[in-house]
Enzyme design. Structure first.
Site, PDB file in Angstrom:
ATOM      1  CB  SER A   1      -0.902   0.013   1.226  1.00  0.00           C
ATOM      2  OG  SER A   1      -0.130   0.328   2.369  1.00  0.00           O
ATOM      3  CE  LYS A   2      -0.166   8.557  -0.752  1.00  0.00           C
ATOM      4  NZ  LYS A   2       1.104   8.961  -0.219  1.00  0.00           N
ATOM      5  NE  ARG A   3      -2.520   4.224   6.336  1.00  0.00           N
ATOM      6  CZ  ARG A   3      -3.426   3.658   7.090  1.00  0.00           C
ATOM      7  NH1 ARG A   3      -3.105   2.604   7.814  1.00  0.00           N
ATOM      8  NH2 ARG A   3      -4.643   4.130   7.132  1.00  0.00           N
TER       9      ARG A   3
ATOM     10  N   GLY B   1       4.996   2.565   1.559  1.00  0.00           N
ATOM     11  CA  GLY B   1       5.988   3.447   0.955  1.00  0.00           C
ATOM     12  C   GLY B   1       6.336   4.604   1.880  1.00  0.00           C
ATOM     13  CG  ASP B   2       3.423   7.544   2.675  1.00  0.00           C
ATOM     14  OD1 ASP B   2       4.050   7.804   1.621  1.00  0.00           O
ATOM     15  OD2 ASP B   2       2.201   7.746   2.810  1.00  0.00           O
TER      16      ASP B   2
END
Ligand code: GLU
Length: 513
Positions: free
Chosen positions: A264-266, A268-269
């Protein structure tokens, strides 16, 4: 028709609902590799029938990302082609006509149930599903008189068209990676195919109709679409297209680099890597998400990295150009299991591709970084920058890392790394370094092969400690005790700069107790 006789035509069919996710990029890439390998066509179809989720800028983003990666489109919105338009919102007439075909043949029906009525049913019946067991108790063209249906439509009452799914059937989905998956038709609901409210079909109808009309031979898409496949099989059948239905290929999920579950994008963050090919500025929230391009990745590195997330060439080969990927790609070597998104490997690919790039090209990429750091590249010759970059490139993963490693070639040190000073700058060092500066000042030949034995011989004759003297020398020139081979550095910097730096070091460096 067997797929081997059929012209290979694949499509990448993103919905412009936001930036293209890195998983979508991998889907596009596999479609492209497959198309090119078989001398087939790659179609880009924009699936924008969900007007609620449309995001401005998303379509341009998709085009720009694919172009950056070198994924070429043969037929699409920009490219045109014989089966256009390639944007679903421009194909309303086609869908309307196909909805009518299903209505006329009794494979679909019109339903008037409002959201409120549907909610009431859900409250009344546990696990309510609009299907064979419930449809006869709902407000639709199967339960209402023909003239009432006509009147409601004439009055502009909103309706949907639902697919009539017969229970008691085994529906087989043949997937070229997963083999045959069979499900019972009873578990499927009578999916909405069309909504009068926006005069648009839903994803399922538009997707099927377009794959058929665009003569798609293989549907290669993410695993998240596998649950839709049985419905799609039934739709092909309802239209009488089963014989030319495309083959399915559902690609494995991209998984978190650590732990379980979907990437998920999270993630990556949290772990510090982009999940989008290009930087994305969200038009609504104003939020910026990082992209591979802006983070300093080369498109070839991203392509190579993604190609190996779910596929392998059957041996240990890792570094492959787009052409090599095209020739080696095979669905037989695509895995069923999800692929862990090992982003560190992405950095390794970037490092590897930077090493194979000619130093002169790397120097060009480095020039903007020099400017960002306040150094005018025009103050140095291309040859100087090229050689400097060539000496440090083995240490970098990204072009921007060149600055930390090569800055001393462009800016004389003004600070000296304290630990190195403490270890190497003994009391007698100013005297020894002054003597070294004097020696070098008298040398006109700064060729490394000449200067190295000369300086080493001088150190030995004077009985100095080799390591201490060479490290002190390096400290004055570089500012710290690391970097490329010392006599490669002096070879490039030349006499004047080298001697000036030694003398400046003697002035500035103070011994640390
Ligand atoms: N529009 C769908 C998506 O956004 C397409 C899925 C498919 O390839 O069938 O991914």
């Amino acid at each position: 028709m067997s797929t081997s006789q059929r012209e290979v035509r694949v499509r990448f069919a993103p919905s412009p609902t936001g930036p293209l996710h890195i998983g979508g990029v991998r889907t596009a890439l596999y479609n492209y590799l497959f198309a090119r390998q078989h001398g087939g066509k790659m179609i880009l179809r924009i699936e924008d029938t969900d007007s609620q989720r449309f995001v401005p800028g998303a379509e341009d983003y998709i085009n720009e990302a694919l172009a950056w990666l070198g994924i070429e489109i043969d037929e699409g919105v920009r490219e045109g082609g014989p089966y256009g338009p390639y944007k679903q919102s421009e194909r309303r007439d086609i869908y309307r006509e196909h909805v009518k075909m299903l209505l006329d043949s009794g494979k679909a029906y019109i339903a008037f149930d409002t959201p409120v009525e549907l909610d009431a049913k859900r409250a009344e019946i546990a696990n309510f599903q609009y299907d064979a067991s419930t449809r006869m108790s709902m407000r639709n063209s199967l339960t209402m008189p023909v003239d009432e249906v006509a009147r409601l439509i004439a009055d502009g009452v909103q309706y949907v068209v639902r697919f009539r799914i017969d229970p008691g059937r085994d529906v087989a989905v043949d997937d070229l990676i997963r083999g045959r998956v069979t499900i019972k038709s009873d578990i499927l609901d009578d999916k909405v195919l069309y909504k009068s409210a926006d005069d648009l079909p839903t994803y399922h109808l538009a997707n099927i109709v377009d794959d058929h009309l665009m003569k798609v031979s293989h549907v290669i898409r993410g695993e998240e679409w596998l649950p839709s496949a049985p419905l799609h099989v039934l739709l092909y059948e309802a239209f009488g297209w089963a014989d030319t239905a495309p083959a399915f290929v559902h690609l494995p999920l991209l998984l978190k680099p650590d732990g379980k579950g979907k990437l998920s994008k999270r993630d990556g963050d949290r772990l510090g890597f982009p999940v989008f090919p290009l930087e994305w500025h969200d038009p609504k929230s104003g939020e910026t998400s990082s992209g591979y391009r802006e983070s300093g990745y080369l498109p070839q590195a991203v392509v190579n990295f993604l190609a190996l997330l779910g596929w392998n060439p059957g041996d240990d080969t890792e570094v492959m150009s787009m052409d090599e990927l095209i020739s080696k790609f095979s669905l037989d070597h695509c895995s069923r299991a999800g692929a862990k998104f090992a982003y560190e490997k992405g950095k390794w690919f970037n490092h590897t591709y930077l090493q194979t790039m000619p130093d002169a090209d790397l120097a060009e990429l480095f020039k903007p970084v020099m400017k960002d750091n306040g150094v005018d590249p025009d103050d140095f010759s291309d040859e100087y920058i090229t050689r400097a970059v060539g000496m440090v490139k083995s240490r970098i993963n990204f072009v921007r890392d060149l600055w930390d490693n090569a800055r001393f070639f462009f800016v004389a040190p003004t600070k000296y790394e304290p630990k190195a000073v403490k270890k190497r700058w003994s009391e007698e060092m100013p005297t020894i370094m002054t003597a070294l500066a004097n020696l070098l000042e008298g040398e006109s030949n700064f060729d490394g092969a000449y200067l190295e034995p000369k300086v080493l011989g001088w150190i030995e004759q004077n009985g100095y400690h080799l390591g201490n003297v060479m490290n002190a020398f390096r400290l004055t020139v570089v500012g710290e005790c690391k970097g490329p081979h010392m006599f490669d550095i002096t070879d490039l910097m030349g006499r004047e700069a080298t001697v000036a730096r030694i003398r400046a070091g003697v002035e500035r460096i103070k011994p640390v107790e």
